[in-house]
Design a protein around this motif. Structure first.
Motif, PDB file in Angstrom:
ATOM      1  N   GLU A  29       0.853  -1.313  -0.147  1.00 30.97           N
ATOM      2  CA  GLU A  29      -0.036   0.105  -0.120  1.00 30.97           C
ATOM      3  C   GLU A  29       1.028   1.247  -0.033  1.00 30.97           C
ATOM      4  O   GLU A  29       1.837   1.380   0.867  1.00 30.97           O
ATOM      5  N   ASP A  30       0.773   2.045  -0.971  1.00 29.44           N
ATOM      6  CA  ASP A  30       1.350   3.379  -1.030  1.00 29.44           C
ATOM      7  C   ASP A  30       0.820   4.399  -1.697  1.00 29.44           C
ATOM      8  O   ASP A  30      -0.463   4.332  -1.679  1.00 29.44           O
ATOM      9  N   ASP A  31       1.320   5.479  -2.100  1.00 31.24           N
ATOM     10  CA  ASP A  31       0.436   6.915  -2.591  1.00 31.24           C
ATOM     11  C   ASP A  31      -0.520   6.144  -3.714  1.00 31.24           C
ATOM     12  O   ASP A  31      -1.286   7.181  -3.967  1.00 31.24           O
ATOM     13  N   GLN A  32      -0.254   5.298  -4.424  1.00 33.28           N
ATOM     14  CA  GLN A  32      -0.992   4.841  -5.490  1.00 33.28           C
ATOM     15  C   GLN A  32      -2.123   3.860  -5.211  1.00 33.28           C
ATOM     16  O   GLN A  32      -2.788   3.289  -6.181  1.00 33.28           O
ATOM     17  N   GLY A  33      -2.139   3.409  -4.109  1.00 34.85           N
ATOM     18  CA  GLY A  33      -3.115   2.383  -3.620  1.00 34.85           C
ATOM     19  C   GLY A  33      -2.607   1.065  -3.191  1.00 34.85           C
ATOM     20  O   GLY A  33      -1.348   1.093  -2.510  1.00 34.85           O
ATOM     21  N   ASP A  50      12.522  -3.521  -8.649  1.00 31.14           N
ATOM     22  CA  ASP A  50      11.491  -4.618  -8.976  1.00 31.14           C
ATOM     23  C   ASP A  50      10.013  -4.298  -8.308  1.00 31.14           C
ATOM     24  O   ASP A  50       9.150  -4.735  -8.807  1.00 31.14           O
ATOM     25  N   ILE A  51      10.099  -3.820  -7.021  1.00 31.97           N
ATOM     26  CA  ILE A  51       8.959  -3.395  -6.396  1.00 31.97           C
ATOM     27  C   ILE A  51       9.008  -1.949  -6.076  1.00 31.97           C
ATOM     28  O   ILE A  51       9.577  -1.466  -5.359  1.00 31.97           O
ATOM     29  N   ARG A  52       8.131  -1.118  -7.073  1.00 30.23           N
ATOM     30  CA  ARG A  52       8.149   0.326  -7.054  1.00 30.23           C
ATOM     31  C   ARG A  52       7.285   0.782  -5.747  1.00 30.23           C
ATOM     32  O   ARG A  52       6.283   0.476  -5.856  1.00 30.23           O
ATOM     33  N   LEU A  53       7.869   1.592  -4.887  1.00 26.90           N
ATOM     34  CA  LEU A  53       7.017   2.261  -3.568  1.00 26.90           C
ATOM     35  C   LEU A  53       6.732   3.956  -4.229  1.00 26.90           C
ATOM     36  O   LEU A  53       7.560   4.197  -4.219  1.00 26.90           O
ATOM     37  N   VAL A  54       5.564   4.239  -4.254  1.00 23.31           N
ATOM     38  CA  VAL A  54       5.246   5.659  -4.775  1.00 23.31           C
ATOM     39  C   VAL A  54       4.928   6.528  -3.736  1.00 23.31           C
ATOM     40  O   VAL A  54       3.993   6.396  -2.806  1.00 23.31           O
ATOM     41  N   SER A  55       6.174   7.229  -3.042  1.00 21.44           N
ATOM     42  CA  SER A  55       6.016   7.940  -2.025  1.00 21.44           C
ATOM     43  C   SER A  55       7.109   8.799  -1.747  1.00 21.44           C
ATOM     44  O   SER A  55       8.443   8.201  -2.033  1.00 21.44           O
ATOM     45  N   ARG A 108       3.158   0.805   3.445  1.00 18.12           N
ATOM     46  CA  ARG A 108       3.579  -0.397   4.052  1.00 18.12           C
ATOM     47  C   ARG A 108       3.125  -1.692   3.165  1.00 18.12           C
ATOM     48  O   ARG A 108       2.804  -1.519   2.064  1.00 18.12           O
ATOM     49  N   ALA A 109       3.740  -2.810   3.638  1.00 18.49           N
ATOM     50  CA  ALA A 109       3.444  -4.083   2.892  1.00 18.49           C
ATOM     51  C   ALA A 109       3.164  -5.026   4.070  1.00 18.49           C
ATOM     52  O   ALA A 109       3.533  -4.865   5.259  1.00 18.49           O
TER      53      ALA A 109
END
Length: 143
Positions: free
Chosen positions: A15-19, A39-44, A107-108
């Motif tokens: 869960e990040d700024d894009q949902g 590989d796993i992009r977090l948008v924040s 978070r994940a």
């Protein structure tokens, strides 16, 4: 080296700024962070470019687990670190339902699904005998 097939499914719900997104894990290494090449992009803006690394390690001959490590594969740590299950940690061997906090509102949750377990929200419809009836089919029948 190939990993033996098991009835385990490793899933990371992010869960990040894009949902919210569901990421099935099957590769040996994942880079996690804000950088487009991760590989796993977090948008924040609270997440480092190379925030963490996820590494698959053998548990025994037929199964494996994932370890999350703060920072990139070269050992450079992130700015905000990792909070896992409420505790700040430099590394952690992931267990089912572990929560990883990368920053505010980022978070994940890690899931290890074993055997016949079905991921949340999914159902094997083969166990149900469902007959769909068109509402217009009964127009000529008496009540």
């Amino acid at each position: 080296m190939a990993v033996a097939a098991t009835n385990e499914n490793h899933i990371l719900i992010v869960e990040d700024d894009q949902g919210r997104k569901e990421i099935p894990l099957d590769r040996p290494v994942y880079s996690i962070g804000r950088d487009r090449d991760c590989d796993i992009r977090l948008v924040s803006h609270f997440v480092s470019r190379r925030h963490a690394t996820l590494v698959r390690l053998p548990r025994d001959h037929s199964s494996f687990y994932y370890r999350i490590v703060d920072g990139d594969a070269k050992g450079k740590v992130s700015s905000n670190g990792l909070v896992i299950n409420g505790r700040r940690m430099p590394a952690h061997d992931l267990k089912n339902e572990d929560e990883i906090i990368f920053g505010p509102q980022v978070r994940a949750i890690y899931y290890l699904l074993q055997g016949e377990t079905v991921p949340p929200g999914q159902t094997d419809m083969s166990e149900y005998d469902i007959t769909l009836i068109n509402p217009g089919m009964n127009e000529n029948e008496e009540d």
